[in-house]
Design a protein around this motif. Structure first.
Motif, PDB file in Angstrom:
ATOM      1  N   ALA A  41      -0.808   6.932   5.655  1.00 32.25           N
ATOM      2  CA  ALA A  41      -0.665   8.242   5.002  1.00 32.25           C
ATOM      3  C   ALA A  41      -0.832   8.019   3.503  1.00 32.25           C
ATOM      4  N   PHE A  42      -2.055   8.239   2.998  1.00 33.89           N
ATOM      5  CA  PHE A  42      -2.368   7.894   1.624  1.00 33.89           C
ATOM      6  C   PHE A  42      -1.528   8.674   0.614  1.00 33.89           C
ATOM      7  N   SER A  43      -1.073   9.855   0.977  1.00 32.61           N
ATOM      8  CA  SER A  43      -0.291  10.669   0.044  1.00 32.61           C
ATOM      9  C   SER A  43       1.088  10.074  -0.248  1.00 32.61           C
ATOM     10  N   GLN A  44       1.493   9.075   0.521  1.00 31.54           N
ATOM     11  CA  GLN A  44       2.795   8.450   0.317  1.00 31.54           C
ATOM     12  C   GLN A  44       2.636   7.248  -0.615  1.00 31.54           C
ATOM     13  N   TYR A  45       3.210   7.388  -1.830  1.00 31.82           N
ATOM     14  CA  TYR A  45       3.117   6.336  -2.831  1.00 31.82           C
ATOM     15  C   TYR A  45       4.297   5.385  -2.689  1.00 31.82           C
ATOM     16  N   PHE A  46       3.997   4.093  -2.728  1.00 34.56           N
ATOM     17  CA  PHE A  46       5.048   3.088  -2.732  1.00 34.56           C
ATOM     18  C   PHE A  46       5.294   2.537  -4.131  1.00 34.56           C
ATOM     19  N   TYR A  47       4.210   2.383  -4.884  1.00 32.08           N
ATOM     20  CA  TYR A  47       4.348   1.736  -6.195  1.00 32.08           C
ATOM     21  C   TYR A  47       3.145   2.111  -7.051  1.00 32.08           C
ATOM     22  N   ASN A  48       3.394   2.443  -8.328  1.00 38.98           N
ATOM     23  CA  ASN A  48       2.333   2.737  -9.297  1.00 38.98           C
ATOM     24  C   ASN A  48       2.159   1.543 -10.226  1.00 38.98           C
ATOM     25  N   PHE A  49       0.940   1.050 -10.315  1.00 37.92           N
ATOM     26  CA  PHE A  49       0.666  -0.086 -11.183  1.00 37.92           C
ATOM     27  C   PHE A  49       0.654   0.341 -12.643  1.00 37.92           C
ATOM     28  N   THR A  50       0.908  -0.635 -13.502  1.00 42.32           N
ATOM     29  CA  THR A  50       0.892  -0.366 -14.941  1.00 42.32           C
ATOM     30  C   THR A  50      -0.535  -0.043 -15.396  1.00 42.32           C
ATOM     31  N   PRO A  51      -0.754   1.086 -16.073  1.00 39.59           N
ATOM     32  CA  PRO A  51      -2.109   1.433 -16.525  1.00 39.59           C
ATOM     33  C   PRO A  51      -2.533   0.584 -17.717  1.00 39.59           C
TER      34      PRO A  51
ATOM     35  N   TYR B  52      -9.157  -5.601 -14.965  1.00 42.40           N
ATOM     36  CA  TYR B  52      -7.888  -4.903 -14.761  1.00 42.40           C
ATOM     37  C   TYR B  52      -7.004  -5.764 -13.855  1.00 42.40           C
ATOM     38  N   SER B  53      -5.750  -5.892 -14.230  1.00 42.89           N
ATOM     39  CA  SER B  53      -4.804  -6.704 -13.472  1.00 42.89           C
ATOM     40  C   SER B  53      -3.629  -5.844 -13.032  1.00 42.89           C
ATOM     41  N   PHE B  54      -3.182  -6.074 -11.831  1.00 45.67           N
ATOM     42  CA  PHE B  54      -2.004  -5.377 -11.328  1.00 45.67           C
ATOM     43  C   PHE B  54      -1.111  -6.384 -10.607  1.00 45.67           C
ATOM     44  N   TRP B  55       0.104  -5.978 -10.390  1.00 43.04           N
ATOM     45  CA  TRP B  55       1.136  -6.884  -9.885  1.00 43.04           C
ATOM     46  C   TRP B  55       1.896  -6.206  -8.759  1.00 43.04           C
ATOM     47  N   ILE B  56       2.037  -6.927  -7.638  1.00 42.03           N
ATOM     48  CA  ILE B  56       2.793  -6.414  -6.484  1.00 42.03           C
ATOM     49  C   ILE B  56       4.178  -7.046  -6.507  1.00 42.03           C
ATOM     50  N   PRO B  57       5.241  -6.255  -6.472  1.00 44.10           N
ATOM     51  CA  PRO B  57       6.605  -6.809  -6.571  1.00 44.10           C
ATOM     52  C   PRO B  57       6.922  -7.799  -5.457  1.00 44.10           C
ATOM     53  N   TYR B  58       7.901  -8.662  -5.746  1.00 46.50           N
ATOM     54  CA  TYR B  58       8.293  -9.702  -4.796  1.00 46.50           C
ATOM     55  C   TYR B  58       8.902  -9.126  -3.525  1.00 46.50           C
ATOM     56  N   ASN B  59       9.618  -8.002  -3.659  1.00 48.31           N
ATOM     57  CA  ASN B  59      10.395  -7.500  -2.526  1.00 48.31           C
ATOM     58  C   ASN B  59       9.563  -6.710  -1.518  1.00 48.31           C
ATOM     59  N   PHE B  60       8.248  -6.627  -1.714  1.00 49.09           N
ATOM     60  CA  PHE B  60       7.426  -5.883  -0.757  1.00 49.09           C
ATOM     61  C   PHE B  60       7.185  -6.729   0.491  1.00 49.09           C
ATOM     62  N   PRO B  61       7.301  -6.128   1.674  1.00 46.64           N
ATOM     63  CA  PRO B  61       7.129  -6.905   2.908  1.00 46.64           C
ATOM     64  C   PRO B  61       5.678  -7.304   3.121  1.00 46.64           C
TER      65      PRO B  61
ATOM     66  N   SER C 104     -11.343   5.784 -20.815  1.00 41.80           N
ATOM     67  CA  SER C 104     -10.003   5.945 -21.394  1.00 41.80           C
ATOM     68  C   SER C 104      -9.013   4.942 -20.831  1.00 41.80           C
ATOM     69  N   ALA C 105      -8.911   4.862 -19.521  1.00 45.70           N
ATOM     70  CA  ALA C 105      -7.900   3.990 -18.920  1.00 45.70           C
ATOM     71  C   ALA C 105      -8.217   3.781 -17.448  1.00 45.70           C
ATOM     72  N   ILE C 106      -7.532   2.791 -16.868  1.00 45.40           N
ATOM     73  CA  ILE C 106      -7.581   2.525 -15.426  1.00 45.40           C
ATOM     74  C   ILE C 106      -6.156   2.579 -14.896  1.00 45.40           C
ATOM     75  N   PHE C 107      -5.981   3.362 -13.843  1.00 50.33           N
ATOM     76  CA  PHE C 107      -4.694   3.498 -13.175  1.00 50.33           C
ATOM     77  C   PHE C 107      -4.828   2.966 -11.743  1.00 50.33           C
ATOM     78  N   GLY C 108      -3.702   2.603 -11.158  1.00 51.98           N
ATOM     79  CA  GLY C 108      -3.719   2.129  -9.780  1.00 51.98           C
ATOM     80  C   GLY C 108      -2.396   2.391  -9.084  1.00 51.98           C
ATOM     81  N   SER C 109      -2.436   2.356  -7.774  1.00 50.25           N
ATOM     82  CA  SER C 109      -1.225   2.606  -6.995  1.00 50.25           C
ATOM     83  C   SER C 109      -1.299   1.865  -5.679  1.00 50.25           C
ATOM     84  N   LEU C 110      -0.100   1.646  -5.107  1.00 54.78           N
ATOM     85  CA  LEU C 110       0.047   1.048  -3.792  1.00 54.78           C
ATOM     86  C   LEU C 110       0.553   2.129  -2.840  1.00 54.78           C
ATOM     87  N   ASN C 111      -0.226   2.424  -1.801  1.00 56.35           N
ATOM     88  CA  ASN C 111       0.067   3.556  -0.925  1.00 56.35           C
ATOM     89  C   ASN C 111       0.230   3.119   0.519  1.00 56.35           C
TER      90      ASN C 111
END
Length: 253
Positions: free
Chosen positions: A87-97, A114-123, A76-83
């Motif tokens: 502490a994996f339960s803490q989400y920083f950013y959800n990638f576009t599915p 599948y391609s994902f993008w990390i924002p510029y402002n992340f340290p 159906s789809a692929i989802f992704g996140s930056l955690n």
């Protein structure tokens, strides 16, 4: 503006497609179902095998999905996140599915990009990236996380690093300031003294010769008159010829 609108429409389409199978997929990463029986996954990064992801770059991953059972799975789809990697339960950013309509028959394997993008402002530091494929099988809902590892977000290389140039200039200025202070301290101790310039006598201009006599300053004095022999006045008829012998007067003719 068009890019943000496109991403919003794509997200809505993916959520709509997933909602037809399971209402819980509105929030897929907070309620992940169990993997399917015999469902196997693999992955590789074509350009970021070192798991160092520059902030602002698009990262591509190839997901290899295999059905090792007698069931057919529909991707159906692929989802992704930056955690948070601590502490994996803490989400920083959800990638576009990304939505897929692919079927995997028993014994088959498919590769999905599948391609994902990390924002510029992340340290630039460590994060946890999780990528999950959602699929169905005969009315059952499944999900398999094919990538879940710690990655390094790094700064994108720059042609001109202004911060580095500023640091170099600051270092040069600091060295110059220390050198000036050291020089001033040595001067204050008297190791170096300025030498006085000697005056050179002025020379007469070339081409101008003095025409005055060395005895010119004696003119009008008695000393000047005494040096000159007295002049004798000779009258007519009494002219004597000087003899070459001193003291002898030549007789008159």
């Amino acid at each position: 503006m068009k890019a943000y609108l496109f991403l919003a429409v794509l997200g809505a389409l993916v959520a709509g497609a997933c909602s037809q199978h399971d209402p819980a997929l509105y929030a897929p990463l907070s309620n992940i179902p169990s993997p399917g029986e015999g469902f196997e996954t693999a992955y590789f990064f074509p350009e970021h095998a070192s798991l160092q992801f520059p902030a602002g770059d698009t990262i591509e991953i190839i997901a290899g999905l295999h059905s090792g059972s007698s069931e057919t799975y529909n991707i159906s789809a692929i989802f992704g996140s930056l955690n948070n990697h601590l502490a994996f339960s803490q989400y920083f950013y959800n990638f576009t599915p990304t939505a897929y309509q692919r079927s995997i028959r028993p014994g088959e394997e498919v590769s999905l990009s599948y391609s994902f993008w990390i924002p510029y402002n992340f340290p630039a530091r460590e994060f946890q990236v999780a990528l999950t494929a959602f699929y169905t099988s005969e009315g059952s809902y499944h999900a398999s996380t094919f990538f879940n590892k710690t990655i390094d977000v790094v700064e994108k290389p720059k042609w001109v690093d202004l911060q580095l140039i500023f640091l170099y200039l600051l270092l040069v200025a600091a060295i110059g300031g220390l050198g000036y202070l050291a020089y001033s301290y040595v001067i204050s101790l008297g190791y170096f003294r300025k030498q006085k310039s000697k005056r050179t006598p002025k020379r007469a201009a070339s081409g101008t010769a003095s025409t005055s006599s060395p005895d010119e300053w004696l003119k009008g004095t008695n000393f000047a008159q005494g040096n000159k022999p007295p002049r004798k006045s000779a009258s007519k008829g009494d002219v004597r010829k000087a003899s070459p012998i001193r003291g002898v007067v030549a007789p008159d003719n």
